[in-house]
Design an enzyme around this catalytic site. Structure first.
Site, PDB file in Angstrom:
ATOM      1  CB  SER A 183      -1.106   0.050   0.931  1.00 52.93           C
ATOM      2  OG  SER A 183      -0.394  -0.596   2.516  1.00 52.93           O
ATOM      3  CG  HIS A 211      -3.683  -0.479  -2.676  1.00 51.81           C
ATOM      4  ND1 HIS A 211      -4.088   0.431  -2.697  1.00 51.81           N
ATOM      5  CD2 HIS A 211      -3.625  -0.657  -1.341  1.00 51.81           C
ATOM      6  CE1 HIS A 211      -4.426   1.194  -0.435  1.00 51.81           C
ATOM      7  NE2 HIS A 211      -3.697  -0.062  -0.231  1.00 51.81           N
ATOM      8  CE  LYS A 242      -7.992   1.242   1.427  1.00 54.51           C
ATOM      9  NZ  LYS A 242      -6.553  -0.058   1.606  1.00 54.51           N
TER      10      LYS A 242
HETATM   11  C1  LIG Z   1      -6.948   0.086   2.836  1.00 54.05           C
HETATM   12  C2  LIG Z   1      -6.559  -1.097   3.606  1.00 54.05           C
HETATM   13  C3  LIG Z   1      -6.825  -1.817   4.008  1.00 54.05           C
HETATM   14  C4  LIG Z   1      -8.151  -1.891   5.146  1.00 54.05           C
HETATM   15  O1  LIG Z   1      -9.503  -1.096   4.286  1.00 54.05           O
HETATM   16  P1  LIG Z   1     -10.623  -0.388   5.019  1.00 54.05           P
HETATM   17  O2  LIG Z   1     -11.878  -0.769   3.958  1.00 54.05           O
HETATM   18  O3  LIG Z   1     -10.002   0.620   4.768  1.00 54.05           O
HETATM   19  O4  LIG Z   1     -10.687  -1.225   6.447  1.00 54.05           O
HETATM   20  C5  LIG Z   1      -6.699  -3.556   4.150  1.00 54.05           C
HETATM   21  N1  LIG Z   1      -5.615  -3.703   3.809  1.00 54.05           N
HETATM   22  C6  LIG Z   1      -5.039  -2.530   2.804  1.00 54.05           C
HETATM   23  C7  LIG Z   1      -3.753  -3.520   1.929  1.00 54.05           C
HETATM   24  C8  LIG Z   1      -5.542  -1.827   2.790  1.00 54.05           C
HETATM   25  O5  LIG Z   1      -4.331  -0.953   2.512  1.00 54.05           O
END
Ligand SMILES: *Cc1c(COP(=O)(O)O)cnc(C)c1O
Length: 397
Positions: A183, A211, A242
């Protein structure tokens, strides 16, 4: 008031280390051109990689979902909160991931954080071993802790180290756990090698594709499609706040794994179901991701990424070009990264400075994220400002 004094002192200490966090308040939808704290800015910080968060079809579906199902679910999934919209979304996600899993099913969660706590806390017990990649997301780290399994951290992308750990283990249940796309670095995990090791050692491979889902693969199905993987040993987590532009997350895995989660995962069982309208909106996101518009948006995103890579001429800062929407520029010290972000802000550019504990100490960085909603002009503006600041950084040192 001793407790407050302690907290005040701790906050001042964060200030001294340039680690104090502050929020900015946006007054417009998530998009490249935003109004934030009363100023118009060009933003390179969201994870809305396909520009779906403000897409008219997704917004309309959210409104339609609210009209049809109401504002809230009213209860957890196992009580009465599970709606037709949730069920349809899960069927859709299972069909998307079916080429990569055996007897694929999917389970929708309120957040990715909860999904990761659920998967690790439920699949790994006290007698299990978890092999956790060193750059894994905080939610995977916390899930591993919650599981009470023995946790071993292997260095970033170091397959030899992981193989040695697996060979030395006697545990019956073993989980290899990794981000699909890292990330804060944007690089892609060595998935084929990870899966080969999992299969050789009879371990599970748990991939958090927060991602990659929506962004990678011909149909946007994420890193599993990108790498062409298929295995009954895979458990995949994808987030839906995302690239999918709404909120929540899903776990996709063998039907038996999903059934076990429904019966045992505390973050799933003891939490109110997300609004059905969100699931309804996500069905519209899935149409976009899998359809021709998704292909066009992914192609545009790739073109913008290549444009940025060609335009950046950094001599002092360390730019790490990647094949994803995440393009990190590593500066090193926290204060440097904060100063660079503040300078960019003077140019009305919004790029976040990422500091420890989100990244290892000494690797504070600007995390540039691109979106299909950006234009070539947007990327030109960013590249020009970064090139200028980098050359000024050289004069200063
Ligand atoms: C953003 C993210 C999460 C958490 O997801 P949310 O739906 O925002 O709680 C988990 N793992 C990774 C790698 C992330 O980037």
């Amino acid at each position: 008031m001793q407790l407050l004094d302690t907290l005040d002192a701790a906050l001042r200490e964060l200030d001294a280390q340039h680690l104090r966090r502050h929020r900015r308040t946006a007054e417009s939808p998530c998009a490249p051109h935003v109004r934030v704290d009363g100023r118009n800015m060009l933003a390179f910080c969201s994870n809305d990689y396909l520009g779906l968060a403000a897409h008219p079809a997704v917004i309309a579906a959210l409104a339609e979902g609210a009209a049809r199902y109401g504002a809230g679910s009213g209860a957890s999934h196992l009580i009465s909160g599970h709606s037709r919209a949730h069920a349809q979304l899960e069927e859709r996600l299972a069909a998307m991931l079916a080429p990569h899993l055996e007897q694929a099913r999917a389970l929708y969660f309120c957040t990715g954080y909860m999904a990761n706590l659920a998967v690790l806390g439920t699949l790994a017990g006290k007698d299990a071993e978890i092999y956790s990649e060193s750059l894994n997301h905080a939610s995977l780290i916390d899930g591993a802790r919650l599981s009470r399994a023995r946790v071993q951290v292997y260095p970033h992308a170091d397959m030899d180290a992981l193989a040695k750990m697996l060979a030395a283990s006697q545990a019956k249940t073993r989980l290899i756990v990794s981000d699909g796309v890292f990330s804060m670095d944007g690089d892609i995990a060595p998935l084929r090698e990870l899966l080969a090791l999992a299969e050789h050692h009879g371990a599970w491979l748990v991939i958090d594709d927060a991602h990659g889902f929506g962004v990678l693969g011909e149909h946007g199905h994420g890193v599993l499609e990108h790498a062409g993987l298929r295995s009954p040993h895979l458990v995949m987590i994808g987030t839906l706040g995302k690239a999918a532009g709404v909120a929540g997350a899903f776990v996709a895995a063998h039907a038996t794994v999903i059934d076990w989660l429904v019966n045992r995962a505390r973050p799933y069982i003891f939490s109110t179901a997300a609004a059905p309208a969100q699931a309804h909106a996500l069905l519209a996101s899935m149409d976009l991701i899998e359809g021709s518009e998704g292909s066009r948006r992914r192609a545009h995103l790739r073109a913008l990424t290549q444009q940025l890579q060609a335009a950046l001429q950094l001599r002092h800062w360390h730019y790490r070009a990647t094949r994803t929407a995440i393009q990190p520029i590593v500066l090193g010290e926290n204060a440097q990264a904060l100063r660079a972000a503040a300078e960019l802000q003077r140019h009305a550019l919004w790029v976040p400075a990422i500091r420890p504990p989100t990244v290892p100490p000494g690797t504070a960085r600007l995390r540039v994220t691109l979106s299909a909603a950006h234009t070539a002009d947007d990327v030109d503006r960013l590249a020009a400002a970064l090139n200028q600041l980098d050359s000024e950084a050289g004069h200063a040192s």
